[in-house]
Design a protein around this motif. Structure first.
Motif, PDB file in Angstrom:
ATOM      1  N   ASN A  21       1.417  -1.301   0.094  1.00 59.35           N
ATOM      2  CA  ASN A  21      -0.074  -0.235   0.165  1.00 59.35           C
ATOM      3  C   ASN A  21       1.004   1.351  -0.316  1.00 59.35           C
ATOM      4  N   PHE A  22       0.817   2.019  -0.750  1.00 55.91           N
ATOM      5  CA  PHE A  22       1.285   3.015  -0.950  1.00 55.91           C
ATOM      6  C   PHE A  22       0.353   4.196  -1.074  1.00 55.91           C
ATOM      7  N   ASP A  23       0.770   5.845   0.400  1.00 54.89           N
ATOM      8  CA  ASP A  23      -0.086   6.092   1.185  1.00 54.89           C
ATOM      9  C   ASP A  23       0.446   7.727   1.055  1.00 54.89           C
ATOM     10  N   GLY A  24       0.490   8.073  -0.554  1.00 51.40           N
ATOM     11  CA  GLY A  24       0.978   8.719  -1.346  1.00 51.40           C
ATOM     12  C   GLY A  24       2.763   8.926  -0.442  1.00 51.40           C
ATOM     13  N   ALA A  25       3.014   8.001  -0.930  1.00 54.14           N
ATOM     14  CA  ALA A  25       4.512   7.906  -0.782  1.00 54.14           C
ATOM     15  C   ALA A  25       5.696   8.998  -1.441  1.00 54.14           C
ATOM     16  N   GLN A  26       6.666   9.377  -1.137  1.00 54.41           N
ATOM     17  CA  GLN A  26       7.373  10.441  -1.440  1.00 54.41           C
ATOM     18  C   GLN A  26       8.115   9.424  -3.052  1.00 54.41           C
ATOM     19  N   GLY A  27       7.798  10.018  -4.259  1.00 61.76           N
ATOM     20  CA  GLY A  27       8.565   9.189  -4.765  1.00 61.76           C
ATOM     21  C   GLY A  27       9.602  10.272  -6.055  1.00 61.76           C
ATOM     22  N   TRP A  28      10.252   9.867  -7.308  1.00 59.10           N
ATOM     23  CA  TRP A  28      10.716  10.106  -8.172  1.00 59.10           C
ATOM     24  C   TRP A  28      10.321   9.489  -9.873  1.00 59.10           C
ATOM     25  N   LEU A  29       9.895   9.801 -10.682  1.00 65.38           N
ATOM     26  CA  LEU A  29      10.436   9.907 -11.848  1.00 65.38           C
ATOM     27  C   LEU A  29      11.407   8.966 -12.327  1.00 65.38           C
ATOM     28  N   ILE A  30      10.790   7.687 -12.972  1.00 61.23           N
ATOM     29  CA  ILE A  30      12.387   7.175 -13.743  1.00 61.23           C
ATOM     30  C   ILE A  30      11.950   7.193 -15.470  1.00 61.23           C
ATOM     31  N   GLY A  31      12.808   7.671 -16.220  1.00 58.55           N
ATOM     32  CA  GLY A  31      12.921   7.979 -17.641  1.00 58.55           C
ATOM     33  C   GLY A  31      11.699   9.480 -18.098  1.00 58.55           C
ATOM     34  N   GLU A  32      11.118   9.595 -18.609  1.00 62.08           N
ATOM     35  CA  GLU A  32      10.101  10.619 -19.603  1.00 62.08           C
ATOM     36  C   GLU A  32       8.679  10.299 -19.012  1.00 62.08           C
ATOM     37  N   ALA A  33       7.896  10.877 -18.793  1.00 61.96           N
ATOM     38  CA  ALA A  33       6.619  10.947 -17.765  1.00 61.96           C
ATOM     39  C   ALA A  33       5.223  10.168 -19.158  1.00 61.96           C
ATOM     40  N   ASN A  34       4.908   9.095 -18.927  1.00 61.86           N
ATOM     41  CA  ASN A  34       3.805   8.355 -19.771  1.00 61.86           C
ATOM     42  C   ASN A  34       4.782   7.358 -20.931  1.00 61.86           C
ATOM     43  N   GLN A  35       5.931   7.525 -19.999  1.00 60.57           N
ATOM     44  CA  GLN A  35       6.951   6.466 -21.007  1.00 60.57           C
ATOM     45  C   GLN A  35       6.777   5.485 -20.109  1.00 60.57           C
TER      46      GLN A  35
END
Length: 596
Positions: free
Chosen positions: A266-280
């Protein structure tokens, strides 16, 4: 049931069939035969002495979830510490992040050993390697510097978070959301299921790679992005920092691999970072998924080898009845069951399928190495096309083989195979998941036929058949192999014609894609493995002709190849006839008429 790595056969495959030393020279990695053999020997010791003893207890004890924390079976933490301390975790990691950069052609042998020794134990490290590959190829420099070295070393682990309750194969149904934040990070919210190693007590941190949608993402798979969401956010000094807003909600109760924690995350507003391009995200994840599918294929091979070893040991010891031709062990109450033709049939089926898959695993690993490491761009592109064609075959066929060979193992033990004491039924239960995860085998068959064969009009398939034909024709000069050569020449011509026939049928009626795909994959696998068995037979015959000091090994290799083309390869004909049955008989019945 004890496990010993099949080192002699592995050396035969690597050195005599695929010239691993020449391969390493081509990749310019500095590995020579002495180093390679030393690594394999130490790997075999680790698998047999450290990992294999964990297998039975891991099935009995399983994992425990208490107050959000998962404990792995007794012995796993110590074994994993040795795995990291001895450098096994960093074996395939990139050099610039303190990895050892071993090629797949070598590491695949070690990974097979781990799968055979204890599949549950191997699962924890297997996905980390895939996560490293995806992050290294698509992640930002900031993310790579913060996370990769600890993941490469094995100090931190990685997962792949795709599946949701409503979204398995069809990721277009995915609902997990990622909300952009002012600092450039994202808040990731949603639930993922079937997450291997989602929570465990082996590593100081767990780095989740999570598929999610941005608020303005287009519908379907074109609107999926990939995010790095760690259990603990990396601090500036490289240590685990603040705990993230994610948790393990439950452990799945499973048929097998009970020592591997399979989590609801369960991810409840967990902080994350984009890998690669958006929507890819799907393209980025497929970097990891292709590696994972190859590794799952090795799981099937490892299970098959373990089941063969168990069946062979039992067949040599178990006394039941007399040989049909008369007593073989007159001083004993009965003969060992290995004297009976049907037992021989089962053992040789196990042996030739396992060893044939090992040949194909090495050939595929070689392509994966060249795809990324060949100095020539054209060669890299060629290997990439070949690897793409092979991966669905390896994943599906090897795992089908694992289940079949484990089932034969149960049969060899008779009633003893059905009870827990002997360990054979565990192999059968453990292997069953391999046909399901990382894309069911039906999905692999669709991928092979729809994307790979129809995608280029069978051009790459034709190139593979051409390459095999060169080896087969060259083997025709050896009189002792002439029957096998003629059989393979006929099969390769048949495979080429069948490829053309299938492409035309699928273009006339798209339903034929789904109707033909499973049988076409199986047909292709049996013929492909047959071609590799012939290459192995050529090497074995050459060794015998040269006066080898191991005539027993090479004679057995020739006899196994003979069994394969006489008793296993004919299965291809059944798949050929089945796929020619067409889609109509599958789709004609009204849904309501399936049951009354």
């Amino acid at each position: 049931m004890k496990y010993q790595a099949p080192l002699r056969d592995m050396r035969f495959v690597l050195h005599e069939v695929f010239d691993v030393s020449g391969h390493c020279a081509r990749l310019n990695n500095g590995l020579d035969r002495e180093t390679i053999d030393g690594v394999l020997e130490e790997a075999a010791r680790f698998a047999a002495e450290v990992v294999a003893p964990l297998n039975r207890n891991s099935d009995e004890q399983g994992c425990q979830l208490i107050d959000g924390h998962v404990t792995t079976p007794q012995g796993f933490r110590d074994a994993y510490r040795q795995y990291v301390d001895n450098g096994w975790a960093s074996m395939t990691g990139p050099l610039e992040f303190a990895g050892q950069g071993f090629p797949q052609l070598i590491s695949a042998s070690f990974h097979e050993m781990l799968m055979a020794a204890s599949l549950s134990f191997r699962i924890y490290s297997g996905l980390t390697e895939g996560a490293v590959l995806a992050l290294h190829r698509h992640g930002s420099e900031v993310l790579k510097q913060a996370y990769l070295e600890k993941m490469v070393s094995g100090e931190w682990s990685g997962t792949m978070c795709l599946t949701e309750p409503q979204a398995g194969t069809d990721l277009a149904l995915l609902r997990t959301r990622a909300q952009p934040q002012a600092d450039g990070s994202y808040q990731v919210s949603g639930s993922k299921i079937f997450i291997s190693g989602g929570e465990q007590d082996l590593t100081a941190n767990i780095v989740h790679l999570v598929l999610a949608r941005l608020p303005d993402a287009p519908a379907g798979v074109k609107g999926i992005s990939l995010f790095l969401v760690p259990k603990f956010i990396a601090a500036a000094d490289g240590t685990p920092g603040p705990r993230n807003s994610l948790s393990c909600g439950a452990l799945e109760h499973k048929m097998g691999i009970k020592g591997a924690s399979t989590c609801v995350m369960n991810f409840d507003g967990a902080q994350g970072w984009l890998i690669g391009e958006a929507n890819q995200g799907l393209a980025c994840m497929f970097t990891m998924m292709n590696d994972a599918r190859f590794q799952v294929g090795l799981q099937g091979l490892g299970i098959a080898e373990a089941a063969f070893q168990g069946g062979l040991a039992y067949a040599r010891e178990r006394l039941q009845s007399r040989a049909i031709s008369g007593p073989v062990a007159p001083d004993k109450s009965a003969d060992p069951i290995i004297v009976h033709p049907d037992v021989r049939r089962m053992l040789l089926t196990q042996k030739t399928l396992s060893e044939g898959c090992r040949l194909l695993a090495a050939y595929t690993a070689l392509q994966l190495d060249l795809e990324h490491g060949d100095p020539q761009p054209e060669a890299r592109q060629k290997a990439s096309r070949r690897a793409a064609l092979l991966i669905p075959i390896v994943k599906a066929f090897f795992t089908d083989v694992g289940q079949e060979v484990a089932s034969l193992g149960v049969q060899l033990y008779g009633g003893h195979g059905y009870i827990r004491e002997w360990g054979m039924e565990q192999l059968m239960r453990d292997s069953r998941i391999t046909q399901l995860y990382e894309g069911t085998n039906g999905i692999q068959a669709l991928d092979l036929l729809r994307r790979k064969v129809l995608g280029d009009g069978a051009t790459e398939l034709g190139a593979l058949i051409d390459e095999l034909a060169v080896h087969v024709d060259a083997a025709g000069s050896q009189a002792a192999l002439r029957q096998m050569v003629e059989a393979m020449q006929q099969r390769l011509a048949e495979w080429r014609e069948l490829g053309t026939e299938v492409v035309e049928a699928c273009r006339r009626d798209v339903q034929e894609i789904g109707a033909m795909s499973v049988d076409f994959l199986a047909y292709s696998a049996y013929v492909l493995v047959g071609g590799l068995w012939l290459q192995a037979a050529v090497r074995a015959q050459a060794a015998l002709d040269a006066g080898t000091d191991e005539p027993g090994f090479y004679r057995a290799k020739l006899q196994a190849a003979d069994f394969y083309w006489r008793r296993v390869l004919p299965r291809a004909s059944g798949h050929r006839e089945s796929l020619r049955g067409g889609a109509h008989c599958l789709m004609a019945m009204d849904e309501a008429d399936f049951a009354f």
